[in-house]
Design an enzyme around this catalytic site. Structure first.
Site, PDB file in Angstrom:
ATOM      1  N   HIS A 174     -12.137   5.922   5.061  1.00  0.00           N
ATOM      2  CA  HIS A 174     -11.587   7.139   5.674  1.00  0.00           C
ATOM      3  C   HIS A 174     -12.587   8.291   5.592  1.00  0.00           C
ATOM      4  O   HIS A 174     -13.471   8.298   4.727  1.00  0.00           O
ATOM      5  CB  HIS A 174     -10.335   7.579   4.899  1.00  0.00           C
ATOM      6  CG  HIS A 174      -9.129   6.726   5.098  1.00  0.00           C
ATOM      7  ND1 HIS A 174      -8.362   6.272   4.047  1.00  0.00           N
ATOM      8  CD2 HIS A 174      -8.530   6.265   6.225  1.00  0.00           C
ATOM      9  CE1 HIS A 174      -7.340   5.566   4.523  1.00  0.00           C
ATOM     10  NE2 HIS A 174      -7.431   5.534   5.831  1.00  0.00           N
ATOM     11  N   CYS A 220      -5.145  10.091  -1.906  1.00  0.00           N
ATOM     12  CA  CYS A 220      -4.223   9.232  -1.160  1.00  0.00           C
ATOM     13  C   CYS A 220      -2.870   9.058  -1.822  1.00  0.00           C
ATOM     14  O   CYS A 220      -1.922   8.643  -1.174  1.00  0.00           O
ATOM     15  CB  CYS A 220      -4.873   7.878  -0.924  1.00  0.00           C
ATOM     16  SG  CYS A 220      -5.337   7.065  -2.425  1.00  0.00           S
ATOM     17  N   ARG A 258       1.044  -1.343   7.447  1.00  0.00           N
ATOM     18  CA  ARG A 258       1.447  -0.099   6.805  1.00  0.00           C
ATOM     19  C   ARG A 258       2.401   0.733   7.666  1.00  0.00           C
ATOM     20  O   ARG A 258       2.786   1.834   7.266  1.00  0.00           O
ATOM     21  CB  ARG A 258       0.201   0.715   6.434  1.00  0.00           C
ATOM     22  CG  ARG A 258      -0.731  -0.043   5.476  1.00  0.00           C
ATOM     23  CD  ARG A 258      -1.688   0.862   4.759  1.00  0.00           C
ATOM     24  NE  ARG A 258      -0.970   1.880   4.034  1.00  0.00           N
ATOM     25  CZ  ARG A 258      -1.523   2.952   3.491  1.00  0.00           C
ATOM     26  NH1 ARG A 258      -2.827   3.124   3.591  1.00  0.00           N
ATOM     27  NH2 ARG A 258      -0.789   3.852   2.859  1.00  0.00           N
ATOM     28  N   ARG A 290      -9.452   3.086  11.291  1.00  0.00           N
ATOM     29  CA  ARG A 290      -8.012   3.324  11.203  1.00  0.00           C
ATOM     30  C   ARG A 290      -7.495   4.379  12.194  1.00  0.00           C
ATOM     31  O   ARG A 290      -6.305   4.388  12.517  1.00  0.00           O
ATOM     32  CB  ARG A 290      -7.644   3.764   9.784  1.00  0.00           C
ATOM     33  CG  ARG A 290      -7.899   2.708   8.705  1.00  0.00           C
ATOM     34  CD  ARG A 290      -6.919   1.547   8.811  1.00  0.00           C
ATOM     35  NE  ARG A 290      -7.187   0.523   7.819  1.00  0.00           N
ATOM     36  CZ  ARG A 290      -6.732   0.538   6.570  1.00  0.00           C
ATOM     37  NH1 ARG A 290      -6.001   1.549   6.147  1.00  0.00           N
ATOM     38  NH2 ARG A 290      -7.024  -0.457   5.747  1.00  0.00           N
ATOM     39  N   GLU A 320      -0.391   9.564   1.307  1.00  0.00           N
ATOM     40  CA  GLU A 320      -1.194  10.481   2.130  1.00  0.00           C
ATOM     41  C   GLU A 320      -1.389   9.963   3.553  1.00  0.00           C
ATOM     42  O   GLU A 320      -1.480  10.741   4.495  1.00  0.00           O
ATOM     43  CB  GLU A 320      -2.582  10.664   1.499  1.00  0.00           C
ATOM     44  CG  GLU A 320      -3.550  11.371   2.430  1.00  0.00           C
ATOM     45  CD  GLU A 320      -4.931  11.506   1.856  1.00  0.00           C
ATOM     46  OE1 GLU A 320      -5.329  12.642   1.599  1.00  0.00           O
ATOM     47  OE2 GLU A 320      -5.626  10.486   1.659  1.00  0.00           O
ATOM     48  N   ASP A 321      -1.460   8.638   3.693  1.00  0.00           N
ATOM     49  CA  ASP A 321      -1.838   8.089   4.994  1.00  0.00           C
ATOM     50  C   ASP A 321      -0.746   8.174   6.047  1.00  0.00           C
ATOM     51  O   ASP A 321      -1.037   8.039   7.236  1.00  0.00           O
ATOM     52  CB  ASP A 321      -2.296   6.626   4.825  1.00  0.00           C
ATOM     53  CG  ASP A 321      -3.600   6.554   4.073  1.00  0.00           C
ATOM     54  OD1 ASP A 321      -4.480   7.385   4.350  1.00  0.00           O
ATOM     55  OD2 ASP A 321      -3.735   5.687   3.187  1.00  0.00           O
ATOM     56  N   ASP A 381       0.811  -1.234   0.000  1.00  0.00           N
ATOM     57  CA  ASP A 381       0.000   0.000   0.000  1.00  0.00           C
ATOM     58  C   ASP A 381       0.839   1.276   0.000  1.00  0.00           C
ATOM     59  O   ASP A 381       0.286   2.367   0.180  1.00  0.00           O
ATOM     60  CB  ASP A 381      -0.916  -0.006   1.227  1.00  0.00           C
ATOM     61  CG  ASP A 381      -2.117  -0.916   1.037  1.00  0.00           C
ATOM     62  OD1 ASP A 381      -2.818  -0.758   0.016  1.00  0.00           O
ATOM     63  OD2 ASP A 381      -2.364  -1.783   1.904  1.00  0.00           O
TER      64      ASP A 381
HETATM   65  C1  CIR Z   1      -5.531   0.655   2.700  1.00  0.00           C
HETATM   66  O1  CIR Z   1      -6.492  -0.071   2.952  1.00  0.00           O
HETATM   67  O2  CIR Z   1      -4.872   1.188   3.575  1.00  0.00           O
HETATM   68  C2  CIR Z   1      -5.178   0.876   1.246  1.00  0.00           C
HETATM   69  N1  CIR Z   1      -5.481  -0.321   0.491  1.00  0.00           N
HETATM   70  C3  CIR Z   1      -5.907   2.057   0.662  1.00  0.00           C
HETATM   71  C4  CIR Z   1      -5.520   3.352   1.306  1.00  0.00           C
HETATM   72  C5  CIR Z   1      -6.156   4.529   0.639  1.00  0.00           C
HETATM   73  N2  CIR Z   1      -5.815   5.694   1.331  1.00  0.00           N
HETATM   74  C6  CIR Z   1      -6.499   6.821   1.254  1.00  0.00           C
HETATM   75  O3  CIR Z   1      -7.495   6.908   0.574  1.00  0.00           O
HETATM   76  N3  CIR Z   1      -6.052   7.854   1.971  1.00  0.00           N
END
Ligand code: CIR
Length: 254
Positions: A159, A246, A84, A129, A64-65, A59
């Protein structure tokens, strides 16, 4: 503006999924779409700084995360998905050139996808999350710079920014099935077209917004509101439950 991105991992197909069914992902196509996405960011005036792919982190394209960047500081998050948690290290190294760093510590969890900044107000999704401890830590860190941090429950989506994003000025784009629109009563609210449930995630850069190409009805609503839209095909990244916010960390060069 600076946009930090990261090349698509060859292991993208092993991504985390929560609300999207697993479908085969064509990684080469995802890489081509991601390339086009980066070109759009550059066309909109961003200096795009691309980090190399992380082959063992499926991922990791979703930069962004792992961080929240405001003018005063960058906050490294502690992603809610344990798989992650290693993604932040190289992003932190890149951000250090631009901002002082702070960090969310255990037992706090926070995903950048849950963090929506509108002026000095920061809305944070109370999602699977991002937990109360993570939100409280963010409040302490950013409160010191005059930001207010408000928790907003989400339901049925990954999110907060799956459900609501900023269109600029006083306007938000909102999916009312996934977030209580009353939380955004202070803003002009544009609702997505009900047939396009994932359409609320758009990325504002300057006076434009970047949107996935597959939501023409919602795009028309945004255009009708007087906002310039740039469409980009991110269908393979959407299969990994990602979209347009993201895949980058966009912030002002100081
Ligand atoms: C996840 O589940 O963490 C990733 N497959 C997708 C994350 C997408 N992040 C976002 O939209 N900020």
């Amino acid at each position: 503006m600076i946009a930090i991105t990261r090349e698509v991992s060859p292991s993208l197909a092993a991504c985390e999924l929560s609300f999207v069914p697993r479908n085969p992902i064509d990684v080469e196509r995802a890489q081509a779409q991601h390339c086009a996405y980066q070109q759009v960011l550059a066309q909109l005036g961003c200096d795009v700084q691309v980090l190399p792919a992380q082959p063992t982190m499926p991922d990791s394209v979703f930069v962004e995360d792992v961080a929240i960047v405001v003018d005063e500081i960058a906050v490294m998050t502690r992603p809610g998905a344990p798989s992650r948690r290693g993604e932040g290290e190289t992003v932190a190294a890149a951000l250090r050139a631009h901002r002082g760093l702070s960090a969310i510590e255990a037992p706090g969890t926070l995903d950048g996808g849950d963090v929506l900044r509108i002026g000095r107000r920061i809305f944070v999704g109370e999602s699977a999350r991002s937990n109360a401890e993570g939100i409280a830590q963010l409040r302490t860190i950013l409160g010191a710079f005059g930001y207010t941090v408000e928790g907003v429950p989400t339901h049925g989506c990954l999110h907060l920014k799956s459900a609501v994003t900023a269109l600029g000025g006083n306007t938000v784009l909102l999916q009312k099935e996934w977030v209580d629109s009353a939380a955004f009563a202070d803003f002009r609210r544009i609702e997505i077209d009900p047939d396009e449930e994932h359409a609320a995630n758009v990325l504002r850069i300057g006076a434009s917004v970047v949107m996935p190409a597959c939501f023409p009805r919602t795009r028309q609503r945004v255009i009708d509101a007087g906002i310039d839209v740039v469409s980009v095909d991110v269908s393979e990244l959407q299969k990994a439950e990602g979209a347009v916010t993201c895949c980058s960390l966009v912030f002002r060069r100081l």
